[in-house]
Design a protein around this motif. Structure first.
Motif, PDB file in Angstrom:
ATOM      1  N   UNK A   1       4.658   9.944  -7.695  1.00 55.41           N
ATOM      2  CA  UNK A   1       5.864  10.069  -8.519  1.00 55.41           C
ATOM      3  C   UNK A   1       7.150   9.655  -7.811  1.00 55.41           C
ATOM      4  N   UNK A   2       7.019   8.971  -6.664  1.00 60.70           N
ATOM      5  CA  UNK A   2       8.209   8.530  -5.919  1.00 60.70           C
ATOM      6  C   UNK A   2       8.504   7.054  -6.228  1.00 60.70           C
ATOM      7  N   UNK A   3       9.779   6.659  -6.174  1.00 61.48           N
ATOM      8  CA  UNK A   3      10.152   5.260  -6.422  1.00 61.48           C
ATOM      9  C   UNK A   3      10.410   4.497  -5.141  1.00 61.48           C
ATOM     10  N   UNK A   4      10.353   5.202  -4.014  1.00 58.43           N
ATOM     11  CA  UNK A   4      10.681   4.574  -2.732  1.00 58.43           C
ATOM     12  C   UNK A   4       9.659   5.017  -1.684  1.00 58.43           C
ATOM     13  N   UNK A   5       9.233   4.076  -0.825  1.00 58.93           N
ATOM     14  CA  UNK A   5       8.358   4.425   0.311  1.00 58.93           C
ATOM     15  C   UNK A   5       9.105   4.087   1.602  1.00 58.93           C
ATOM     16  N   UNK A   6       8.541   4.517   2.724  1.00 62.63           N
ATOM     17  CA  UNK A   6       9.125   4.178   4.024  1.00 62.63           C
ATOM     18  C   UNK A   6       8.032   3.561   4.886  1.00 62.63           C
ATOM     19  N   UNK A   7       8.307   2.377   5.447  1.00 63.12           N
ATOM     20  CA  UNK A   7       7.362   1.698   6.354  1.00 63.12           C
ATOM     21  C   UNK A   7       8.129   1.271   7.593  1.00 63.12           C
ATOM     22  N   UNK A   8       7.630   1.630   8.741  1.00 65.07           N
ATOM     23  CA  UNK A   8       8.282   1.282  10.018  1.00 65.07           C
ATOM     24  C   UNK A   8       9.751   1.714  10.043  1.00 65.07           C
TER      25      UNK A   8
ATOM     26  N   UNK B   1       0.839  -1.212   0.000  1.00 61.21           N
ATOM     27  CA  UNK B   1       0.000   0.000   0.000  1.00 61.21           C
ATOM     28  C   UNK B   1       0.869   1.255   0.000  1.00 61.21           C
ATOM     29  N   UNK B   2       1.903   1.277   0.818  1.00 63.81           N
ATOM     30  CA  UNK B   2       2.763   2.463   0.912  1.00 63.81           C
ATOM     31  C   UNK B   2       3.523   2.687  -0.393  1.00 63.81           C
ATOM     32  N   UNK B   3       3.973   1.609  -1.015  1.00 70.84           N
ATOM     33  CA  UNK B   3       4.732   1.744  -2.267  1.00 70.84           C
ATOM     34  C   UNK B   3       3.819   2.258  -3.386  1.00 70.84           C
TER      35      UNK B   3
ATOM     36  N   UNK C   1      11.391  -5.086  -2.633  1.00 71.68           N
ATOM     37  CA  UNK C   1      10.698  -5.461  -1.387  1.00 71.68           C
ATOM     38  C   UNK C   1       9.222  -5.756  -1.675  1.00 71.68           C
ATOM     39  N   UNK C   2       8.679  -5.032  -2.647  1.00 71.83           N
ATOM     40  CA  UNK C   2       7.276  -5.275  -3.005  1.00 71.83           C
ATOM     41  C   UNK C   2       7.128  -6.656  -3.646  1.00 71.83           C
ATOM     42  N   UNK C   3       8.128  -7.073  -4.438  1.00 69.31           N
ATOM     43  CA  UNK C   3       8.095  -8.439  -5.007  1.00 69.31           C
ATOM     44  C   UNK C   3       8.015  -9.468  -3.878  1.00 69.31           C
ATOM     45  N   UNK C   4       8.865  -9.292  -2.861  1.00 65.28           N
ATOM     46  CA  UNK C   4       8.864 -10.216  -1.713  1.00 65.28           C
ATOM     47  C   UNK C   4       7.510 -10.162  -1.011  1.00 65.28           C
ATOM     48  N   UNK C   5       6.989  -8.952  -0.825  1.00 69.89           N
ATOM     49  CA  UNK C   5       5.694  -8.787  -0.131  1.00 69.89           C
ATOM     50  C   UNK C   5       4.585  -9.512  -0.894  1.00 69.89           C
ATOM     51  N   UNK C   6       4.595  -9.391  -2.210  1.00 69.50           N
ATOM     52  CA  UNK C   6       3.552 -10.074  -3.010  1.00 69.50           C
ATOM     53  C   UNK C   6       3.698 -11.597  -2.889  1.00 69.50           C
ATOM     54  N   UNK C   7       4.942 -12.064  -2.808  1.00 74.70           N
ATOM     55  CA  UNK C   7       5.174 -13.508  -2.651  1.00 74.70           C
ATOM     56  C   UNK C   7       4.628 -13.992  -1.302  1.00 74.70           C
ATOM     57  N   UNK C   8       4.840 -13.191  -0.271  1.00 74.32           N
ATOM     58  CA  UNK C   8       4.338 -13.536   1.072  1.00 74.32           C
ATOM     59  C   UNK C   8       2.807 -13.646   1.038  1.00 74.32           C
ATOM     60  N   UNK C   9       2.153 -12.671   0.392  1.00 72.08           N
ATOM     61  CA  UNK C   9       0.681 -12.697   0.343  1.00 72.08           C
ATOM     62  C   UNK C   9       0.175 -13.882  -0.475  1.00 72.08           C
ATOM     63  N   UNK C  10       0.863 -14.192  -1.570  1.00 71.69           N
ATOM     64  CA  UNK C  10       0.439 -15.337  -2.393  1.00 71.69           C
ATOM     65  C   UNK C  10       0.598 -16.640  -1.613  1.00 71.69           C
TER      66      UNK C  10
END
Ligand SMILES: CC(C)(COP(=O)(O)OP(=O)(O)OC[C@H]1O[C@@H](n2cnc3c(N)ncnc32)[C@H](O)[C@@H]1OP(=O)(O)O)[C@@H](O)C(=O)NCCC(=O)NCCSC(=O)C[C@H](O)C(=O)O
Ligand SMILES: [Mg+2]
Length: 284
Positions: free
Chosen positions: A249-256, A240-242, A264-273
């Motif tokens: 127009x940003x290529x980077x987000x910050x979470x925690x 969501x943050x990304x 990191x989003x690729x990894x996150x999508x793998x975790x959800x799948x």
């Protein structure tokens, strides 16, 4: 998008034990290795082949992936095992003590288009891990840490220092060629704390799951190799943050307090799948 098949828990069952085979139809495992090799006594080899053929034909294993471990092709049982497995109602055949791609060719000549898994458990197998992982019929690798410790003349210690290079090498080879890789067994099946520590070590290294010898080990392995609630929550927030950052127009987000980039989003999508695939199994 097809969901990834989980291999968090892979339970060995001796092919000669029909009571244990029957029990497996209701155990919460992702996969079963029906064994014709080391768990079956010499006098029981032919009976075990017949028992397995019958039990697999009977079915009832649901989502559980069915792998049959045969004896090596250079043993007196290997060829008959392979011919029998080619006709069994199973998903894959597992060859022990694999040391070269040529051995997989020899098996495929008997088992045809049945997917092949390789036991990685000898020093020569480690040296040839790359050509084994690259074989077109190979779907998965299974660490045989008991045989490996024996052949290395090493000692089995809790930190597994003697087999660490081999474990890392097989994870590298498997990931390079996109095949599944499963960690070895934890022999002390009544020691939950020790099992948890070894599962965690394997998970941290990149293994997809662990081979098990007793039903009491299943829950721990499923828990450690499956995504935790915290990991699922973090994955959702990272995505969501990304996406919000991208809209601005940003290529980077910050979470925690940590950066989130597309990798990191690729990894996150793998975790959800993975979590979704596990939920689907649980709902069966
Ligand atoms: C280790 C065991 C011999 C222990 O058996 P047992 O004493 O019968 O255990 P329990 O009395 O606690 O069993 C309780 C019930 O659970 C069933 N059971 C036990 N094990 C399994 C199993 N693996 N799968 C399914 N069900 C199982 C029993 O039947 C009891 O059921 P019930 O009577 O209905 O209550 C035994 O666990 C065993 O044989 N395990 C498998 C050993 C094995 O497969 N070894 C070979 C693989 S390890 C290896 O070779 C790795 C590699 O190659 C390497 O080199 O490292
Ligand atoms: Mg072995």
């Amino acid at each position: 998008m097809s969901l990834p098949r989980p291999f968090r828990s892979v339970l060995y069952i001796p092919g000669s034990k029909d009571r244990a085979i029957n029990k497996a139809r209701s155990l919460p495992v992702d996969a079963i290795i029906f064994d014709l090799e080391d768990a079956v006594a010499i006098d029981e080899k032919a009976n075990a082949r017949e028992t397995l053929t019958r039990e697999l034909a009977e079915g009832g294993f649901g989502h559980r992936y069915r792998i049959v471990r045969i004896n090596s092709l250079d043993t007196i049982w290997g060829k008959s095992d392979a011919e029998a497995v080619a006709k069994m109602d199973c998903d894959a055949v597992l060859l022990p003590k694999v040391e070269s791609a040529a051995q997989l060719d020899a098996l495929a000549a008997i088992t045809g288009d049945l997917r092949i898994w390789a036991m990685m458990e000898t020093p020569m197998g480690m040296l040839n891990a790359r050509e084994i992982a690259e074989h077109p019929m190979l779907e998965g690798m299974v660490m045989g840490t008991n045989d490996l410790v024996k052949d290395l003349g090493a000692r089995a210690t809790p930190d597994r220092v003697a087999v660490m290079a081999s474990l890392g090498l097989c994870v590298l080879a498997a990931k390079a060629y996109g095949v599944t890789v499963i960690d070895g067994v934890y022999n002390a099946f009544k020691d939950e704390e020790g099992l948890r520590a070894e599962c965690t070590q394997g998970r941290d290294m990149g293994f997809d799951g662990k081979t098990l010898i007793h039903p009491a080990q299943i829950d721990t392995s499923n828990e450690v190799f499956g995504p935790s609630e915290e990991e699922v929550d973090l994955a959702r927030r990272q995505i969501a943050a990304f996406e919000a950052a991208q809209r601005e127009g940003q290529g980077v987000a910050v979470v925690d307090g940590r950066i989130v980039e597309n990798l990191h989003v690729d990894t996150a999508r793998r975790v959800l799948a993975q979590a979704e695939a596990i939920n689907q199994i649980a709902a069966e």
